[in-house]
Design a protein around this motif. Structure first.
Motif, short mmCIF file in Angstrom:
data_model
loop_
_atom_site.label_atom_id
_atom_site.label_comp_id
_atom_site.label_asym_id
_atom_site.label_seq_id
_atom_site.Cartn_x
_atom_site.Cartn_y
_atom_site.Cartn_z
N PRO A 265 30.38 40.65 27.96
CA PRO A 265 29.50 41.72 28.54
C PRO A 265 30.59 42.38 29.78
CG PRO A 265 29.40 39.34 29.41
CD PRO A 265 30.04 39.35 27.98
N ALA A 266 29.88 43.39 29.95
CA ALA A 266 30.94 44.47 30.89
C ALA A 266 31.22 44.00 32.18
CB ALA A 266 30.26 45.73 30.96
N ASN A 267 30.41 42.89 32.59
CA ASN A 267 30.60 42.11 33.96
C ASN A 267 31.64 41.11 33.76
OD1 ASN A 267 28.71 40.41 32.35
ND2 ASN A 267 27.94 39.81 34.32
N ALA A 268 32.26 40.73 32.55
CA ALA A 268 33.20 40.10 32.32
C ALA A 268 34.46 40.54 31.81
CB ALA A 268 32.64 38.81 31.42
N LEU A 269 34.35 41.80 31.60
CA LEU A 269 35.77 42.36 30.75
C LEU A 269 35.46 43.91 31.24
CD1 LEU A 269 37.91 42.12 28.48
CD2 LEU A 269 36.23 43.25 27.18
N TRP A 270 36.83 44.16 31.96
CA TRP A 270 36.78 45.56 32.37
C TRP A 270 38.36 45.89 32.17
CZ3 TRP A 270 35.36 41.27 35.11
CH2 TRP A 270 36.18 40.66 35.96
N PRO A 271 38.63 47.17 32.47
CA PRO A 271 40.10 47.41 32.13
C PRO A 271 41.09 46.56 32.80
CG PRO A 271 39.05 49.60 32.62
CD PRO A 271 37.80 48.38 32.99
N GLU A 272 40.93 46.24 33.84
CA GLU A 272 42.38 44.99 34.36
C GLU A 272 41.88 43.81 33.52
OE1 GLU A 272 43.30 45.94 38.86
OE2 GLU A 272 40.98 46.02 38.37
N GLU A 273 40.94 43.37 33.41
CA GLU A 273 40.50 41.98 32.57
C GLU A 273 41.26 42.06 31.34
OE1 GLU A 273 39.48 38.21 31.92
OE2 GLU A 273 40.10 39.08 33.66
N PHE A 274 40.70 43.51 30.59
CA PHE A 274 41.24 43.68 29.23
C PHE A 274 42.63 43.30 29.25
CE2 PHE A 274 40.43 45.52 25.09
CZ PHE A 274 41.74 45.96 24.77
N ALA B 37 50.68 49.38 19.71
CA ALA B 37 49.27 49.60 20.11
C ALA B 37 48.92 50.33 21.49
CB ALA B 37 48.45 48.28 19.97
N VAL B 38 48.12 51.27 21.44
CA VAL B 38 47.78 51.92 22.76
C VAL B 38 46.41 51.61 23.01
CG1 VAL B 38 48.25 54.00 24.27
CG2 VAL B 38 49.68 53.65 22.17
N ALA B 39 45.94 51.17 24.17
CA ALA B 39 44.73 50.82 24.38
C ALA B 39 44.33 51.69 25.85
CB ALA B 39 44.15 49.41 24.86
N ALA B 40 43.50 52.73 25.67
CA ALA B 40 42.91 53.70 26.64
C ALA B 40 41.78 53.15 27.27
CB ALA B 40 42.84 55.29 26.15
N LEU B 41 41.97 52.41 28.37
CA LEU B 41 41.13 51.59 29.06
C LEU B 41 40.34 52.27 30.31
CD1 LEU B 41 43.05 48.31 28.93
CD2 LEU B 41 41.12 49.16 27.44
N ALA B 42 38.90 52.67 30.33
CA ALA B 42 38.22 52.91 31.32
C ALA B 42 36.81 52.45 31.26
CB ALA B 42 38.45 54.59 31.55
N PRO C 245 40.92 52.71 35.72
CA PRO C 245 41.27 52.78 34.37
C PRO C 245 42.78 52.19 34.33
CG PRO C 245 41.54 54.88 35.26
CD PRO C 245 40.75 53.90 36.27
N ARG C 246 43.14 51.90 33.19
CA ARG C 246 44.34 51.52 32.59
C ARG C 246 45.02 52.00 31.29
NH1 ARG C 246 44.54 50.49 37.24
NH2 ARG C 246 45.03 48.55 38.32
N LEU C 247 46.19 52.19 31.22
CA LEU C 247 46.64 52.47 29.77
C LEU C 247 47.40 51.48 29.38
CD1 LEU C 247 46.91 54.83 27.67
CD2 LEU C 247 48.96 55.61 28.59
#
Length: 517
Positions: free
Chosen positions: A211-220, A332-337, A262-264
């Protein structure tokens, strides 16, 4: 394998360094010499017509023809995907007979058989579940085990207790033994070549299911760091100040409405020759997509926790390549936001300048995937000079309307790369359908005040693909995979239980195996 080794009749358990994937209990996969046990819980596979030799014939002889009579009484003939499930039969607690049909079995069909057995084993309380395979296909044991590992996946970490109608806390625990003519030694091949990919698929499914409350860009990012520990990988992470210095207006615009920045993320694997250009896999990583100011309707919005599946797919692919020591260079590039509505969120009508200098006008803040990919694609081309780029994204609802969940949409300007991806999709079971990518789509994306608009007009999937392609150098082989629809199963398949599928990990791994190793 030598006769003396076969005579030992032992199982080689697959113990390899594993990543911190989901803690759900699953059966340990092990390998043993080909034999037909006389008791226990057993699965066998038979071709259509019911064979006069092999495990079926051996059990039939032991039971004085009772197995064939049982098959005839149930109308079981061994047709593909058919099942004869016998409880308390002939000294067995359970005998599961799987039909394989008439055709020769390709690896993906072997994987389906492994998945079917594993799913039956996942519902069983037997501590030992055995599969006997009579065929002599090369690497049959590895493919059966690979399918079993994929098929038995489950995600139970947030369940505090089993419900009264569940199979029970002990179901699916114990050992799944795969008996083939390769014997116990087959475990080494599986551990080296296929277990890392199975683990990668599981990791991607875990990320997509959280769920999104457990996984966000920094946690990813934190989870990828943990998964990459001990593997020959390099990690680069760009935070907001770094992206701001580079002018990454696309990803920053999407993330600015959220309290979670966000994070890249870049994950690099150098398993090939020094200096060889890497394969680049770029993924959309929207950890939750509300639509932003262009907010989505409530119906099924919960599924938008999985809008980061493209990013999960590409990082897991490279984790798998590193785990099996593939002789390639890859990034691999993950565009996280997180795409949220707020007083600081980007608005329709805003003009965004990306790191490449190119600008776009926002027609919809819900067309955010293509926005974050602009800067990710520019950065990997500048930093890594890749030999090809494949981007993966849960991009559009229109691809779901066109293809459902049976195929992912493939868009490409490069016929050779498109052909390789189509072949890899067929071989892996993660199939693609090539869609048109017409130059005239660019006319429909013209803006009166910017270089492009980020949407508008139809076909929606093609327009999204064209927009993304405008940030890829024309001479560079590039493909866009729109995996919306194929990223989630509402009903299970042999190697993809209900829920997140991690579509693309097996596909991209097969692309690398068949064309770039």
């Amino acid at each position: 394998m030598s006769r003396s080794l076969a005579a030992l009749s032992f199982s080689l358990l697959v113990f390899v360094a594993s990543w911190p994937f989901a803690a759900q209990a699953q059966r340990t996969l092990s390998f043993d010499a080909h034999a037909v046990p006389e008791a226990g819980t057993l699965a066998i596979a038979v071709a259509e017509g019911l064979p006069a030799d092999g495990a079926f014939a051996a059990i039939d002889a032991r039971t004085s023809g009772a197995l064939r009579r049982a098959a005839e009484s149930e109308g079981f003939k061994g047709k593909a995907d058919s099942t004869l499930d016998l409880r308390g039969f002939g000294g067995y607690e359970r005998l599961l007979v799987l039909g394989t049909g008439k055709e020769a079995l390709a690896p993906r069909k072997l994987e389906d058989i492994g998945g079917r057995v594993a799913q039956a084993a996942a519902r069983s309380h037997a501590s030992r579940f055995e599969l006997v395979w009579d065929g002599d296909e090369v690497d049959a044991a590895s493919h059966l085990a690979f399918g079993a590992a994929l098929g038995q996946y489950r995600f139970d970490k947030y369940r505090s207790r089993k419900s009264d109608d569940d199979e029970g806390a002990q179901a699916g625990k114990g050992e799944l033994v795969i008996r083939t003519r390769a014997g116990a030694g087959a475990g080494e091949a599986y551990a080296a070549q296929w277990k890392p990919v199975a683990d990668a698929v599981a990791f991607a499914r875990d990320l997509s299911t959280e769920p999104a409350n457990a996984l966000w860009p920094e946690e990813f990012v934190a989870r990828v760091r943990k998964a990459a520990a001990g593997l020959p990988l390099k990690i680069e992470v760009l935070d907001v100040p770094a992206m701001d210095r580079l002018g990454m207006g696309g990803i920053l615009a999407v993330g600015q409405g959220s309290a979670r920045p966000p994070r890249l993320l870049l994950l690099r694997y150098d398993g090939g020759r020094a200096g060889d250009a890497p394969l680049a896999f770029v993924g959309k990583g929207i950890t939750f997509d509300s639509g932003g100011i262009s907010i989505k309707p409530n119906s099924n919005m919960w599924q938008m926790k999985g809008d980061m599946t493209g990013a999960a797919t590409v990082v897991s692919t490279v984790l798998g390549l590193a785990g099996r020591k593939a002789p390639v260079n890859a990034v691999a590039v993950a565009a996280l936001a997180e795409n949220m509505p707020s007083g600081s969120a980007a608005r329709p009508g805003d003009v965004i300048r990306t790191a490449s200098g190119k600008t776009f006008e926002i027609m919809s803040t819900d067309a955010e995937g293509r926005m974050v990919l602009t800067d990710a694609l520019w950065y990997v081309q500048r930093q890594d000079k890749p030999r090809l780029v494949v981007d993966v994204a849960t991009l559009t609802g229109s691809i779901v309307a066109a293809l459902g969940g049976d195929y992912a949409g493939l868009f490409s300007r490069d016929d050779a790369l498109a052909g390789q991806l189509l072949a890899a999709g067929e071989a892996s079971g993660e199939e693609l359908w090539r869609m048109p990518l017409r130059e005239e789509y660019g006319k429909r994306l013209k803006s009166p005040i910017a270089d492009l608009r980020n949407g508008g007009g139809s076909p929606g999937a093609g327009m999204g693909a064209y927009f993304i392609g405008e940030w890829v150098e024309r001479e560079l082989p590039w493909a866009h995979l729109d995996i919306a629809g194929s990223d989630w199963n509402d009903s299970g398949k042999p190697t993809a239980p209900e829920g997140a599928t991690a579509f693309g990990v097996r596909l991209l791994d097969r692309l690398v195996r068949d064309h770039y190793e």
